[in-house]
Enzyme design. Sequence first.
Site, short mmCIF file in Angstrom:
data_model
loop_
_atom_site.label_atom_id
_atom_site.label_comp_id
_atom_site.label_asym_id
_atom_site.label_seq_id
_atom_site.Cartn_x
_atom_site.Cartn_y
_atom_site.Cartn_z
CB SER A 140 -0.90 0.00 1.24
OG SER A 140 -1.49 1.25 1.47
CE1 TYR A 153 -3.54 -2.24 5.41
CE2 TYR A 153 -2.81 0.00 4.89
CZ TYR A 153 -3.23 -1.26 4.48
OH TYR A 153 -3.32 -1.53 3.13
#
Length: 263
Positions: A140, A153
């Site tokens: 990501s 995250y």
Amino acid sequence: MLRGKRVIVTGASSGIGEQMAYHLARMEAHLLLTARTEAKLQKVVERCLELGAASARYISGSMDSPSLPEEVLSEAENTWGGLDMLILNHIGQSSFSYFSGDVGHVRKLMDINFVSYVALATAALPMLKESEGSIVVVSSIAGRIAGPFTAPYSATKFALDGFFSSLRQELIIEKVNVSITLCILGYINTESAMRAVSHVIPDTPAPKEECALEIIRGGALRWREVHYPPRTVSSMLLLRSFAPELLDSIVRGSYRVENVRRT
């Protein structure tokens, strides 16, 4: 290029993983799919067979189980006798919110989003070395640019970047012909992403179907990285290099902060 190839896709019951499974099925690959929810996996496997997969099977389970990576790779070895591509795509659940101080959640998320990736890749390497195959790591933009509200995250995605970029260097030094493709993804219209951030991020998400195809293309062509959506991700990474404080300001200003929940 992928017809008849033996491919494992994790996190394949929904979202980008599900779409990758369908694209690979159309390419007539052999598929082994994993995810937590067995009922969803069964439907995805059925659809893959309808779309033309050379074969399709699944193993359900959570990646925080220490035994699951070995189970998945043993299934590939016993069924196919080898492996050509490992696509690591699964993630644990994490809220889009201010960091609550829950260190236990960080540990659990690290186990699912990072340690299990390392375990799967480690177990797969002997077969991938034999086939001169590929590892595809779905990561990501949060693993390159640390925005607010994603601290646990983001930490797991930064860890993926560090580990697999280092491993790539070692494979090159040892002249091992196994490629590692890191996929740096922006805002994609998966159900989980939309549920988590649509009330905070007003931007239009990119389509998961096209994203999945781009990931597969990058893995098949043995690219170092996939950026998707390409213009958005590449421009953000460029700005990070030349004007990081400006980028931080732009990122903070792009969120509807008043809608962010505290946990």
